[in-house]
Design a protein around this motif. Structure first.
Motif, PDB file in Angstrom:
ATOM      1  N   ALA A  82      30.509  66.885  87.136  1.00  7.97           N
ATOM      2  CA  ALA A  82      29.373  66.450  88.419  1.00  7.97           C
ATOM      3  C   ALA A  82      29.349  67.589  89.959  1.00  7.97           C
ATOM      4  O   ALA A  82      28.518  68.517  89.907  1.00  7.97           O
ATOM      5  N   LEU A  83      31.252  66.739  89.940  1.00  3.86           N
ATOM      6  CA  LEU A  83      31.175  67.911  91.729  1.00  3.86           C
ATOM      7  C   LEU A  83      31.383  69.668  91.264  1.00  3.86           C
ATOM      8  O   LEU A  83      30.880  70.206  91.822  1.00  3.86           O
ATOM      9  N   ALA A  84      31.568  70.668  90.147  1.00  7.99           N
ATOM     10  CA  ALA A  84      31.807  70.710  89.907  1.00  7.99           C
ATOM     11  C   ALA A  84      30.292  71.710  89.526  1.00  7.99           C
ATOM     12  O   ALA A  84      30.155  73.347  90.164  1.00  7.99           O
ATOM     13  N   LEU A  85      29.249  71.042  88.815  1.00  6.75           N
ATOM     14  CA  LEU A  85      28.108  71.749  88.398  1.00  6.75           C
ATOM     15  C   LEU A  85      27.479  71.200  90.284  1.00  6.75           C
ATOM     16  O   LEU A  85      26.572  72.902  91.029  1.00  6.75           O
ATOM     17  N   LEU A  86      27.107  70.544  91.558  1.00  8.70           N
ATOM     18  CA  LEU A  86      27.164  69.950  92.180  1.00  8.70           C
ATOM     19  C   LEU A  86      27.187  71.750  93.391  1.00  8.70           C
ATOM     20  O   LEU A  86      26.761  72.480  93.888  1.00  8.70           O
ATOM     21  N   LEU A  87      28.197  72.112  93.392  1.00 11.16           N
ATOM     22  CA  LEU A  87      29.480  72.669  93.630  1.00 11.16           C
ATOM     23  C   LEU A  87      28.121  73.984  93.321  1.00 11.16           C
ATOM     24  O   LEU A  87      27.322  74.978  94.635  1.00 11.16           O
ATOM     25  N   ALA A  88      28.356  74.101  92.066  1.00 13.00           N
ATOM     26  CA  ALA A  88      27.212  75.685  91.745  1.00 13.00           C
ATOM     27  C   ALA A  88      26.516  76.268  91.920  1.00 13.00           C
ATOM     28  O   ALA A  88      25.773  76.936  92.845  1.00 13.00           O
ATOM     29  N   VAL A  89      25.604  75.125  91.648  1.00 12.88           N
ATOM     30  CA  VAL A  89      24.418  74.793  92.348  1.00 12.88           C
ATOM     31  C   VAL A  89      23.693  75.031  93.710  1.00 12.88           C
ATOM     32  O   VAL A  89      23.023  76.352  94.260  1.00 12.88           O
ATOM     33  N   LEU A  90      24.846  75.150  94.485  1.00 12.07           N
ATOM     34  CA  LEU A  90      24.885  74.791  96.423  1.00 12.07           C
ATOM     35  C   LEU A  90      25.020  76.585  95.904  1.00 12.07           C
ATOM     36  O   LEU A  90      24.718  77.201  97.864  1.00 12.07           O
ATOM     37  N   MET A 171      33.570  75.753  88.835  1.00 12.48           N
ATOM     38  CA  MET A 171      32.262  75.985  89.021  1.00 12.48           C
ATOM     39  C   MET A 171      31.979  77.070  89.226  1.00 12.48           C
ATOM     40  O   MET A 171      30.710  77.224  89.254  1.00 12.48           O
ATOM     41  N   VAL A 172      33.073  78.139  88.607  1.00 10.62           N
ATOM     42  CA  VAL A 172      32.649  79.507  88.350  1.00 10.62           C
ATOM     43  C   VAL A 172      31.858  79.576  87.362  1.00 10.62           C
ATOM     44  O   VAL A 172      31.489  80.177  86.729  1.00 10.62           O
ATOM     45  N   ILE A 173      32.609  78.950  86.363  1.00  8.74           N
ATOM     46  CA  ILE A 173      31.976  78.837  84.869  1.00  8.74           C
ATOM     47  C   ILE A 173      30.151  78.447  85.273  1.00  8.74           C
ATOM     48  O   ILE A 173      29.686  79.370  84.849  1.00  8.74           O
ATOM     49  N   TYR A 174      30.134  77.715  85.774  1.00  3.90           N
ATOM     50  CA  TYR A 174      28.459  76.867  85.881  1.00  3.90           C
ATOM     51  C   TYR A 174      27.828  78.287  86.845  1.00  3.90           C
ATOM     52  O   TYR A 174      26.633  78.941  86.506  1.00  3.90           O
ATOM     53  N   ILE A 175      28.342  78.578  87.447  1.00  2.00           N
ATOM     54  CA  ILE A 175      27.800  80.071  88.643  1.00  2.00           C
ATOM     55  C   ILE A 175      27.254  80.419  87.775  1.00  2.00           C
ATOM     56  O   ILE A 175      26.267  81.318  87.019  1.00  2.00           O
ATOM     57  N   ALA A 176      28.506  81.207  86.811  1.00  4.14           N
ATOM     58  CA  ALA A 176      27.768  82.491  85.900  1.00  4.14           C
ATOM     59  C   ALA A 176      26.721  81.731  84.789  1.00  4.14           C
ATOM     60  O   ALA A 176      25.916  82.435  84.322  1.00  4.14           O
ATOM     61  N   GLY A 177      26.070  80.128  84.346  1.00  7.83           N
ATOM     62  CA  GLY A 177      24.999  79.885  83.327  1.00  7.83           C
ATOM     63  C   GLY A 177      24.629  79.725  84.316  1.00  7.83           C
ATOM     64  O   GLY A 177      22.687  80.874  83.949  1.00  7.83           O
ATOM     65  N   ILE A 178      24.206  80.211  86.197  1.00  7.39           N
ATOM     66  CA  ILE A 178      23.022  79.712  86.492  1.00  7.39           C
ATOM     67  C   ILE A 178      22.471  81.112  87.036  1.00  7.39           C
ATOM     68  O   ILE A 178      21.719  81.372  87.182  1.00  7.39           O
ATOM     69  N   ASN A 179      23.353  82.234  87.383  1.00  5.92           N
ATOM     70  CA  ASN A 179      22.948  83.758  87.585  1.00  5.92           C
ATOM     71  C   ASN A 179      22.622  83.916  86.567  1.00  5.92           C
ATOM     72  O   ASN A 179      21.559  85.303  86.135  1.00  5.92           O
ATOM     73  N   GLN A 180      22.222  83.463  84.681  1.00  6.05           N
ATOM     74  CA  GLN A 180      22.425  84.028  83.572  1.00  6.05           C
ATOM     75  C   GLN A 180      20.486  82.917  82.791  1.00  6.05           C
ATOM     76  O   GLN A 180      20.387  83.937  82.745  1.00  6.05           O
ATOM     77  N   ILE A 181      19.899  82.357  83.541  1.00  3.06           N
ATOM     78  CA  ILE A 181      18.911  81.427  84.363  1.00  3.06           C
ATOM     79  C   ILE A 181      17.952  83.026  84.841  1.00  3.06           C
ATOM     80  O   ILE A 181      17.628  83.035  85.933  1.00  3.06           O
TER      81      ILE A 181
END
Length: 288
Positions: A82-90, A171-181
């Motif tokens: 949850a924390l990693a996803l929140l940080l990645a979204v922000l 968080m880095v993994i989630y940021i990579a995933g979000i940037n692919q959207i």
């Protein structure tokens, strides 16, 4: 076949290392689990499945360690994901400010487990620690705690340290995933009148499903391998409230019960496989 021979030769060193450092010890571990070997004697006796039976049904120490490990796993997987996803979204939008914040949140990951343990021992010290000092400073003295000294909640405080340790990495993994959207999906959602929460729920969350599966799997392995962090915080051997499977197996081995420790390791591997299977099933249900 001749054309493939050079490719097989390139793979041969890796196969030799894998066989010598993984497959062979695994087979030996299965063998020793059926013996009473103490780890150094030249002879030992076969005990069949007695070690495995004792581990599963009669070992209160192992059962306590398993319970602690499952508590630790649940808190770390939920909290860290949850924390990693929140940080990645922000912090998904790249600019100078978010770049510095990403680096700040990722920084704990590059520290060693022993360093993290010393940091959090200072935070959790009941007399001179940072946590209780902050509570006193804001007038919340009644919330002060013994932290690691409380047998009932000590493992949960270790989980907090583990989340701080690795949330930036996830968080880095989630940021990579979000940037692919694709941006078109967000544009379409905005056109349909979707707010930020609806965009997250219907666009971001489904599209980061592969990243979530990776984060949960990696976090699970980290939770079962938090050996050095727990020893650094709790000492060796750790108290009952901080004993987990890895430290329990280590203690058994240190007590010259290698055969029994091998049996515990087998149950340990089965537990990891079962938890991973259940997580994969749950992830498919949530994102399916």
């Amino acid at each position: 076949m001749r054309s493939r021979l050079p490719l097989l030769l390139f793979a041969l060193p890796a196969l030799v290392l894998y066989g010598g450092f993984f497959l062979l010890p695994a087979v030996q571990g299965l063998r020793y689990a059926t013996t009473d070997w103490d780890g150094y004697s030249a002879t030992f006796q076969s005990v069949g499945l007695a070690n495995l039976t004792d581990v599963v049904s009669d070992d209160d120490l192992f059962r306590n360690a398993l319970t602690n490990n499952l508590k630790f796993l649940l808190v770390v997987v939920l909290g860290q994901t949850a924390l990693a996803l929140l940080l990645a979204v922000l912090l998904a939008v790249r600019n100078r400010g978010t770049t510095w914040l990403r680096a700040l949140f990722f920084l704990p990951t590059v520290l060693s487990s022993v360093s993290v343990a010393f940091i959090w021992k200072f935070v959790y010290d009941p007399n001179f620690g940072l946590a209780n000092a902050l509570l006193r400073a804001v007038g919340l003295d009644h919330y002060q705690s013994a932290f690691l000294g409380d047998e009932g909640t000590a493992i949960l405080w270790v989980a907090v340290a583990q989340i701080w340790f690795h949330a930036g990495q996830m968080m880095v993994i989630y940021i990579a995933g979000i940037n692919q959207i694709p941006d078109e999906l967000y544009d379409a959602a905005k056109t349909d009148g979707a707010g930020r929460w609806q965009q997250f729920r219907h666009v971001t969350w489904p599209m980061v499903a592969p990243a979530t599966a990776l984060v949960i799997a990696y976090t699970t392995l980290q939770s079962f391998k938090a050996f050095d962090l727990i020893l650094g915080l709790a000492g060796n051997p750790p108290r009952s409230g901080l004993d987990v499977l890895a430290t329990r197996i280590y203690a058994t081995f240190a007590n010259s019960q290698l055969g029994y420790a091998a049996a515990e390791s087998i149950v340990f591997m089965v537990a990891i496989a079962l938890v991973t299977f259940l997580q994969n099933r749950a992830a498919r249900m949530v994102h399916g």
